[in-house]
Design an enzyme around this catalytic site. Structure first.
Site, short mmCIF file in Angstrom:
data_model
loop_
_atom_site.label_atom_id
_atom_site.label_comp_id
_atom_site.label_asym_id
_atom_site.label_seq_id
_atom_site.Cartn_x
_atom_site.Cartn_y
_atom_site.Cartn_z
N SER A 152 0.84 -1.20 0.00
CA SER A 152 0.00 0.00 0.00
C SER A 152 0.87 1.23 0.00
CB SER A 152 -0.91 0.01 1.24
OG SER A 152 -1.53 1.28 1.40
N TYR A 178 -0.39 0.16 10.45
CA TYR A 178 -0.76 -0.37 9.13
C TYR A 178 0.36 -0.11 8.14
CZ TYR A 178 -3.34 -0.98 4.75
OH TYR A 178 -3.74 -1.38 3.49
#
Length: 304
Positions: A152, A178
């Site tokens: 990501s 994350y």
């Protein structure tokens, strides 16, 4: 040389796989019961592949398989549970052509596994580490096998903080955690590519784009819109567009022999320049020395 293709941010998974015959090939897609995982599995099956949906929720997996049709099977896989991952690996027999490490969790409140690991790192990285290394022999049976690891743009938020990966001493930030896990995904692709090139296995990381799916369940509406705005694409991507980079990297002959790279919008990404819309990757996310360190640290955690 940076890899470029005729496809781009608006391409769909069906478009990038058009004309590719996957008959006789076997694929596993983790988290394939919804979102871009479901779309990835669907187009792979439509192209003739046998597809295993590796899912935590088997009932949802059954519904997804019914929706997809074709040669689709379902197996339970909870990436946060190392026993579940090892059981899945033990249950796999024969060669494997495509492995898509798609499943993930995002921005959750601080949660720990029974081992004391921070859950995002444990699920997004350690679970896929055990899965993918456990399937190495199956992948090596098929020269040209491909592994696609979903990373990501959140990798820009944090390197892997080796001194305190699991937030035992530093203050927990959900998006930072994350980001750390997504950096780990990118580094895993670099590390596996270097180790497995001699086996003919290609391993690459992809940023699918920002897509409204269940992974954002902990985001506020404002927070999600800020995420979109920061990437310079305030409308986000559709699910078919979000699955396109994964499917391209998993199947396209344009990428034969390409390994250890980071892709975004159906092309190899560039390093983030530090200003402007958040795109590409931080240098620490593709650093071979950090990839090697992460590999050894992961093995030590998992005692493998």
């Amino acid at each position: 040389m940076t890899v470029k293709t005729p496809f781009g941010a608006d391409s769909t998974a069906s478009e990038v796989i058009e004309g590719i015959d996957l008959g006789g090939k076997r694929a596993i897609v983790t988290g394939a019961n919804s979102g871009i995982g479901l779309e990835t599995a669907r187009v792979l099956a439509d192209a003739g592949a046998e597809v295993m949906l590796a899912v935590r929720d088997v009932d949802a997996g059954i519904r997804a398989a019914d929706e997809i049709g074709g040669k689709v099977a379902i197996a339970h896989l909870d990436l946060s549970d190392q026993t579940s991952v090892r059981d899945f690996v033990a249950g796999w027999a024969g060669p494997l052509d495509i492995l898509v490490d798609n499943a993930g969790i995002s921005a959750i409140p601080l949660t720990r596994t029974p081992e004391g690991w921070e859950l995002q790192f444990a699920t997004n990285h350690l679970g896929h580490f055990t899965l993918t290394t456990g399937l190495h022999e199956a992948l090596a049976m098929r020269p040209g096998a491909r592994v696609v690891v979903l990373s990501s743009v959140a990798n820009l938020r944090s390197p892997v903080v080796f001194d305190d990966i699991h937030y035992l001493r530093r203050e927990y930030d959900p998006m930072e955690a994350y980001g750390q896990s997504k950096t780990a995904n990118a580094l895993f692709a670099v590390g596996a590519a270097g180790r497995w090139a001699g086996d003919g296995i290609m391993v690459n990381a992809v940023m699918p784009g920002v897509i409204r799916t269940g992974i954002q369940r902990y985001f506020t509406e404002e927070g999600f819109q800020n995420l979109l705005d920061n990437t310079g694409r305030p409308e986000g991507k559709t699910i078919p567009q979000g699955a396109a980079t994964t499917v391209l990297v998993a199947t396209s002959p344009l990428l034969d022999g390409v390994t250890g790279r980071y892709f975004e919008d159906c092309n190899e990404a560039e390093p983030y320049p530090g200003i402007g819309p958040k795109r590409g990757y931080a240098p620490y996310a593709v650093d071979p020395e950090l990839a090697m360190r992460l590999w050894y640290v992961s093995q030590e955690m998992l005692q493998t």
